[in-house]
Design an enzyme around this catalytic site. Sequence first.
Site, PDB file in Angstrom:
ATOM      1  N   TYR A  92      -7.598  -8.146   8.472  1.00 26.36           N
ATOM      2  CA  TYR A  92      -8.696  -7.446   7.804  1.00 26.36           C
ATOM      3  C   TYR A  92      -9.902  -8.392   7.738  1.00 26.36           C
ATOM      4  O   TYR A  92      -9.920  -9.426   8.413  1.00 26.36           O
ATOM      5  CB  TYR A  92      -8.229  -6.929   6.446  1.00 26.36           C
ATOM      6  CG  TYR A  92      -7.129  -5.887   6.621  1.00 26.36           C
ATOM      7  CD1 TYR A  92      -7.414  -4.665   7.249  1.00 26.36           C
ATOM      8  CD2 TYR A  92      -5.821  -6.127   6.230  1.00 26.36           C
ATOM      9  CE1 TYR A  92      -6.423  -3.717   7.461  1.00 26.36           C
ATOM     10  CE2 TYR A  92      -4.816  -5.174   6.431  1.00 26.36           C
ATOM     11  CZ  TYR A  92      -5.132  -3.974   7.052  1.00 26.36           C
ATOM     12  OH  TYR A  92      -4.155  -3.029   7.263  1.00 26.36           O
ATOM     13  N   ALA A  97      -3.015  -3.733  -1.910  1.00 26.81           N
ATOM     14  CA  ALA A  97      -4.359  -4.046  -1.424  1.00 26.81           C
ATOM     15  C   ALA A  97      -5.348  -3.022  -1.959  1.00 26.81           C
ATOM     16  O   ALA A  97      -5.139  -1.814  -1.845  1.00 26.81           O
ATOM     17  CB  ALA A  97      -4.364  -4.028   0.100  1.00 26.81           C
ATOM     18  N   THR A 113       0.850  -1.190   0.000  1.00 32.00           N
ATOM     19  CA  THR A 113       0.000   0.000   0.000  1.00 32.00           C
ATOM     20  C   THR A 113       0.881   1.233   0.000  1.00 32.00           C
ATOM     21  O   THR A 113       1.766   1.357   0.848  1.00 32.00           O
ATOM     22  CB  THR A 113      -0.886  -0.019   1.264  1.00 32.00           C
ATOM     23  OG1 THR A 113      -1.827  -1.084   1.119  1.00 32.00           O
ATOM     24  CG2 THR A 113      -1.624   1.291   1.456  1.00 32.00           C
ATOM     25  N   GLY A 161       8.867  -7.356   0.085  1.00 33.89           N
ATOM     26  CA  GLY A 161       8.124  -6.100   0.138  1.00 33.89           C
ATOM     27  C   GLY A 161       9.061  -4.912   0.051  1.00 33.89           C
ATOM     28  O   GLY A 161       9.311  -4.371  -1.026  1.00 33.89           O
ATOM     29  N   ARG A 169      -3.833 -14.788   0.450  1.00 37.05           N
ATOM     30  CA  ARG A 169      -2.784 -14.434   1.413  1.00 37.05           C
ATOM     31  C   ARG A 169      -3.262 -14.577   2.852  1.00 37.05           C
ATOM     32  O   ARG A 169      -4.368 -14.141   3.181  1.00 37.05           O
ATOM     33  CB  ARG A 169      -2.331 -12.985   1.198  1.00 37.05           C
ATOM     34  CG  ARG A 169      -1.040 -12.668   1.931  1.00 37.05           C
ATOM     35  CD  ARG A 169      -0.515 -11.270   1.638  1.00 37.05           C
ATOM     36  NE  ARG A 169       0.939 -11.286   1.609  1.00 37.05           N
ATOM     37  CZ  ARG A 169       1.724 -10.287   1.988  1.00 37.05           C
ATOM     38  NH1 ARG A 169       1.201  -9.154   2.418  1.00 37.05           N
ATOM     39  NH2 ARG A 169       3.032 -10.398   1.948  1.00 37.05           N
TER      40      ARG A 169
HETATM   41  C1  LIG Z   1       4.608   0.284   3.054  1.00 39.15           C
HETATM   42  C2  LIG Z   1       4.003  -1.071   3.239  1.00 39.15           C
HETATM   43  C3  LIG Z   1       2.765  -1.336   2.709  1.00 39.15           C
HETATM   44  C4  LIG Z   1       2.191  -2.620   2.826  1.00 39.15           C
HETATM   45  N1  LIG Z   1       0.986  -2.863   2.225  1.00 39.15           N
HETATM   46  C5  LIG Z   1       0.475  -4.126   2.234  1.00 39.15           C
HETATM   47  C6  LIG Z   1      -0.705  -4.441   1.489  1.00 39.15           C
HETATM   48  O1  LIG Z   1      -1.276  -3.598   0.780  1.00 39.15           O
HETATM   49  N2  LIG Z   1      -1.169  -5.707   1.578  1.00 39.15           N
HETATM   50  C7  LIG Z   1      -0.558  -6.669   2.323  1.00 39.15           C
HETATM   51  O2  LIG Z   1      -1.032  -7.807   2.367  1.00 39.15           O
HETATM   52  N3  LIG Z   1       0.580  -6.393   2.995  1.00 39.15           N
HETATM   53  C8  LIG Z   1       1.119  -5.155   2.947  1.00 39.15           C
HETATM   54  N4  LIG Z   1       2.311  -4.909   3.577  1.00 39.15           N
HETATM   55  C9  LIG Z   1       3.078  -6.026   4.130  1.00 39.15           C
HETATM   56  C10 LIG Z   1       4.098  -6.509   3.108  1.00 39.15           C
HETATM   57  O3  LIG Z   1       3.462  -7.093   1.972  1.00 39.15           O
HETATM   58  C11 LIG Z   1       5.032  -7.587   3.738  1.00 39.15           C
HETATM   59  O4  LIG Z   1       4.242  -8.630   4.234  1.00 39.15           O
HETATM   60  C12 LIG Z   1       5.887  -7.017   4.858  1.00 39.15           C
HETATM   61  O5  LIG Z   1       6.448  -5.769   4.509  1.00 39.15           O
HETATM   62  C13 LIG Z   1       7.020  -7.989   5.233  1.00 39.15           C
HETATM   63  O6  LIG Z   1       7.804  -8.310   4.081  1.00 39.15           O
HETATM   64  P1  LIG Z   1       9.180  -7.550   3.732  1.00 39.15           P
HETATM   65  O7  LIG Z   1      10.009  -7.625   4.978  1.00 39.15           O
HETATM   66  O8  LIG Z   1       9.787  -8.303   2.589  1.00 39.15           O
HETATM   67  O9  LIG Z   1       8.848  -6.124   3.403  1.00 39.15           O
HETATM   68  C14 LIG Z   1       2.878  -3.631   3.518  1.00 39.15           C
HETATM   69  C15 LIG Z   1       4.130  -3.347   4.076  1.00 39.15           C
HETATM   70  C16 LIG Z   1       4.702  -2.090   3.939  1.00 39.15           C
HETATM   71  C17 LIG Z   1       6.074  -1.838   4.516  1.00 39.15           C
END
Ligand SMILES: Cc1cc2nc3c(=O)[nH]c(=O)nc-3n(C[C@H](O)[C@H](O)[C@H](O)COP(=O)(O)O)c2cc1C
Length: 378
Positions: free
Chosen positions: A187, A62, A26, A328, A234
């Site tokens: 959610y 999302a 997001t 992410g 997910r």
């Molecule tokens: C800025 C930001 C926005 C995120 N938006 C979503 C989202 O829209 N949907 C979702 O399922 N997870 C979202 N997450 C979680 C990430 O998809 C991911 O699960 C989390 O950052 C851990 O993975 P990473 O360490 O590789 O970033 C978001 C995380 C961050 C940092």
Amino acid sequence: MMKKLLEPIRAGELNAPNRVWMAPLTRSRASMPGNIPNALMAEHYAQRADPRSGAGVIIAEATPVSPTGHGYYATPGVHTDAQEAGWKLVTDAVHARGGLIVLQLWHVGRVSNSALQPNNGAPVAPTDEPSRSKTYIDDSFARAETSPPRQLRPEELPGIAEDFAGAAARAVRAGFDGVEIHGANTYLLDQFTRDGMNKMAPPWGGSLENRLRFPLLVAGAVADAVGPGRVGYRVSPLSEHHDAVDSDPGATFAALGERLGAMGLAYLHAVETWDRSKIDPRVETVIPRLAKAFREAGGGAYIANGDYTPDQAERAVAGGWSDAVAFGKLWISNPDLTGRIRRDGPYTEWDTGTFYGGGAEGYTDYHPLDEEAAVPRS
Ligand SMILES: Cc1cc2nc3c(=O)[nH]c(=O)nc-3n(C[C@H](O)[C@H](O)[C@H](O)COP(=O)(O)O)c2cc1C
């Protein structure tokens, strides 16, 4: 030796060129009013779409399936014609570079504020107990309280499943290669799944079977709308934000995984942790159990996520823990992450100050190492 992460992978109908997927992120840069995807978003995703240096599959952020599904300012929707047209800009730009992109379908449930709801109504949820989590409701991006929810009536549930199915069909019309159902991070669908948050009477609450009824109704409706081979799901069995609680995540999520696998979904995607230094030791048993249940029942790939370094991800896929890894934050600041993994780095650090809201800064201005992978600036 060729890294396993760089090998192609098939998940349902998705034929991905590599196993370095982009997790949904997001970024709250949709055009307001109307929560409409735009050219800046198209540029951001296209930068990450090259089959050699970009993501195997981009899982786009999302995206609420209906007006009541919104919980944060400036997140794009997929329930109006204008939003569908905006998403077409994104999918066209990604496909022009040869990438694959799926859309994460979202309903926030109680994690919302009345200011974002139709007629300033209460957010809807399987409970009337408030979430202690915060959101943001305007372009100040200041943290705001979530509003006390209204518990859903049973007769409202089929309509919400229809909203998901309609949004999935709209996403495919807008050019997406598939959709991911957001059943994670507490959610709406996760609120039904976990026994600590679902306060519905039977048949929608109570036993495990009852708690899975609504998430499975949604997954079935989405699979019917666009075909199960284009649908991922997910989960985040051990995440603890937004008051997440389940008394037995191992059993709960293995049962969900098994039922989703039996539908023939393309993939199951789990947020294993947000911080590997504080990882819940139950991950070691809960994740293999749900991945096995999903695959053995007929599901496609298991996609791991959660604070992975590229080296840890390589070990995860080489060792059979997962079929691919979604990153992410690394994709935020490395638009050519797969290209960098191919060369063993280096990796650019992300700036948390530009995660949510704003414009190009921190969004489309991170550069690829390899100039050839750069998207021409318009
Ligand atoms: C800025 C930001 C926005 C995120 N938006 C979503 C989202 O829209 N949907 C979702 O399922 N997870 C979202 N997450 C979680 C990430 O998809 C991911 O699960 C989390 O950052 C851990 O993975 P990473 O360490 O590789 O970033 C978001 C995380 C961050 C940092």
